[in-house]
Design an enzyme around this catalytic site. Sequence first.
Site, PDB file in Angstrom:
ATOM      1  N   CYS A  40       0.823  -1.213   0.000  1.00 57.13           N
ATOM      2  CA  CYS A  40       0.000   0.000   0.000  1.00 57.13           C
ATOM      3  C   CYS A  40       0.863   1.273   0.000  1.00 57.13           C
ATOM      4  O   CYS A  40       1.423   1.627   1.035  1.00 57.13           O
ATOM      5  CB  CYS A  40      -0.897  -0.062   1.242  1.00 57.13           C
ATOM      6  SG  CYS A  40      -1.725   1.467   1.677  1.00 57.13           S
ATOM      7  N   CYS A  43       0.055   3.858   2.633  1.00 58.33           N
ATOM      8  CA  CYS A  43       0.481   3.404   3.966  1.00 58.33           C
ATOM      9  C   CYS A  43       1.936   3.776   4.205  1.00 58.33           C
ATOM     10  O   CYS A  43       2.299   4.216   5.304  1.00 58.33           O
ATOM     11  CB  CYS A  43       0.299   1.892   4.106  1.00 58.33           C
ATOM     12  SG  CYS A  43      -1.411   1.336   3.931  1.00 58.33           S
TER      13      CYS A  43
END
Length: 116
Positions: A40, A43
């Site tokens: 991600c 993230c």
Amino acid sequence: MIKASGARAAGVDEVTDADFDTEVLGAARPVLVEFTADWCPPCRQLAPVLSAVAEEERDRLRVVQIDVDINPVITARYGVLAMPTLILFRAGEPVRSMVGARPKRRLLEEIADALL
């Protein structure tokens, strides 16, 4: 359990399906949980923000991460469908949920009322 991962924020512990209830729901102070994944990009973008918040607010708040790919039980329990999802828990209850990366100032504003 603490594990290094691509989206791991320095100074932020990782929790699992096995220890989530103890580490988060049983915590004496509020806990900000980031639902994250190695794949991600947002993230990874959020990691330094979480590290800074964990350091600055360590007396009032604990910040932890949980990897959605290896912890499906907790991920499903809270209906997490997008990463990163941040859920703030206080007294064992989720009190705020936020989706997506954000700057530190905005994150602190969004969780300020739970830290009183």
